[in-house]
Design an enzyme around this catalytic site. Structure first.
Site, PDB file in Angstrom:
ATOM      1  N   HIS A   1       1.874   0.986  -2.174  1.00  0.00           N
ATOM      2  CA  HIS A   1       1.469   2.341  -1.778  1.00  0.00           C
ATOM      3  C   HIS A   1       2.439   3.410  -2.278  1.00  0.00           C
ATOM      4  O   HIS A   1       2.070   4.585  -2.352  1.00  0.00           O
ATOM      5  CB  HIS A   1       1.288   2.428  -0.254  1.00  0.00           C
ATOM      6  CG  HIS A   1       2.566   2.514   0.532  1.00  0.00           C
ATOM      7  ND1 HIS A   1       3.138   1.426   1.170  1.00  0.00           N
ATOM      8  CD2 HIS A   1       3.387   3.562   0.809  1.00  0.00           C
ATOM      9  CE1 HIS A   1       4.225   1.800   1.802  1.00  0.00           C
ATOM     10  NE2 HIS A   1       4.415   3.091   1.594  1.00  0.00           N
TER      11      HIS A   1
ATOM     12  N   ASP B  90       0.982  -5.371  -0.221  1.00  0.00           N
ATOM     13  CA  ASP B  90       1.524  -4.023  -0.464  1.00  0.00           C
ATOM     14  C   ASP B  90       2.811  -4.108  -1.280  1.00  0.00           C
ATOM     15  O   ASP B  90       3.838  -3.515  -0.935  1.00  0.00           O
ATOM     16  CB  ASP B  90       1.770  -3.268   0.840  1.00  0.00           C
ATOM     17  CG  ASP B  90       1.933  -1.767   0.626  1.00  0.00           C
ATOM     18  OD1 ASP B  90       1.871  -1.314  -0.543  1.00  0.00           O
ATOM     19  OD2 ASP B  90       2.142  -1.042   1.613  1.00  0.00           O
TER      20      ASP B  90
ATOM     21  N   SER C   9      10.107   3.200   2.238  1.00  0.00           N
ATOM     22  CA  SER C   9       9.134   2.205   1.786  1.00  0.00           C
ATOM     23  C   SER C   9       9.525   1.619   0.437  1.00  0.00           C
ATOM     24  O   SER C   9       9.827   2.345  -0.505  1.00  0.00           O
ATOM     25  CB  SER C   9       7.749   2.837   1.682  1.00  0.00           C
ATOM     26  OG  SER C   9       7.255   3.194   2.946  1.00  0.00           O
TER      27      SER C   9
END
Length: 332
Positions: free
Chosen positions: A142, A173, A247
């Site tokens: 993402h 992910d 992230s």
């Protein structure tokens, strides 16, 4: 960059801020190039004239150029001799011998995505990543989904373009980027023992860029659960605080080995609307074992190490992570 061509085969004693290119190809060189690794072109010819074999060219690069250089000689017969990713700080002499000679091919030392970061890009987002093999960076899918261009900023301040396409696993992910130019040393993944609840972990990355300072941040916590959101078996629940921008960053144990990839935090606002209570410090990471399998499917053999013996301090683990953790810029 200043330079001097030395006569004869003898090499002068090196100053700390100098390095030498030595032509031992067996023929004259008509041009000499030396550029920072990852640059998309060779720049200007640095030789003041033809460079005979057994001659050395002394260069004094700017301090901000760093240590890693790509070097190229254009030879009299039209071929070229190329050395890439030379650490001139560790070895201040690059010797080009017959084994480095090849037919002239590309005019660039690597094939990165063209250009440099666009300060006028219509939309920019960011995240974190870390080096898992030579010129390979792991992050979350993402973080880079929908990007027109991706750049990584290394620990020594270089901005390197990623080369498409990325290898992606949307279910985990995860995304594996190709980043020529030596973004850093690869971090090892934990092999043994299995991760247990309550183990101390370190999250490292670049949270809230533009609000906080641009340097990486370290947070410490524990593995709270061996499954993630919705009982996801590919994730850990962790208490190490993470924010937007974390992230894709590494999650390390207290021996400095990777045990996960930071992926998300629980949406406290959504939980509050659903339960009437505010969830605090609930975060998730993709398990290191799942990341290793993803990398193997991508054709890599990631480094692994056992975690045993005396644990390191959080500061020591942070120093290990710092060399290999990168800031990721996504332009759309």
């Amino acid at each position: 960059m200043t330079l001097a061509l030395q006569a004869g085969g003898a090499l002068a004693q090196q100053a700390q801020n100098r390095f030498q290119i030595v032509n031992r190809t067996g023929q004259d060189a008509s041009a000499v190039y030396a550029v920072r690794s990852g640059r998309p072109d060779w720049g200007n010819n640095l030789a003041p004239g033809p460079m005979p074999t057994e001659k050395a060219l002394t260069l004094r690069p700017d301090a901000e150029a760093g240590c890693r250089f790509d070097i190229r000689l254009v030879l009299a017969d039209g071929r070229e001799a190329v050395l890439r990713n030379q650490d001139i700080c560790a070895t201040p002499r690059a010797v080009l011998e017959p084994g480095a000679v090849r037919a002239a091919t590309a005019t660039a030392p690597t094939q990165p995505a063209p250009g440099a970061p666009n300060p006028r890009a219509r939309a920019v987002s960011s995240g974190s990543g870390f080096v898992v093999a030579t010129d390979r960076v792991l992050t979350n899918q993402h973080v880079v989904n929908g990007c027109d261009k991706i750049f990584v900023r290394t620990a020594d301040g270089r901005m390197l373009p990623a080369v498409p396409p990325a290898r992606v696993d949307a279910n985990l992910d995860l995304s594996l980027l190709v980043v020529p130019g030596n973004p850093g040393p690869a971090l090892p993944f934990r092999a043994q023992p299995e991760v247990r609840r309550g183990e101390g972990v370190i999250a490292y990355g670049f949270p809230l860029p533009g609000l906080l300072s641009s340097d990486p941040k370290l947070t410490r916590g524990e593995v709270n659960g061996l499954n993630g959101l919705g009982n996801n078996p590919g994730q850990y629940q962790i208490s190490a605080p993470v924010q937007p921008g974390n992230s894709g960053g590494p999650l390390l144990d207290l021996h400095g080995n990777i045990v996960g990839v930071v992926v998300s935090k629980l949406n406290a606002s959504a939980v509050s609307q659903r339960t009437g209570d505010i969830a605090q410090n609930i975060n998730f990471a993709v398990k290191g074992t799942a990341a290793v399998e993803f990398l193997r499917r991508a054709g890599l053999t990631p480094a692994t190490a056992d975690s045993g013996g005396t644990e390191r301090s959080a500061a020591d683990v942070g120093e290990i992570a710092n060399r290999s953790t990168v800031f990721i810029r996504c332009e759309r």
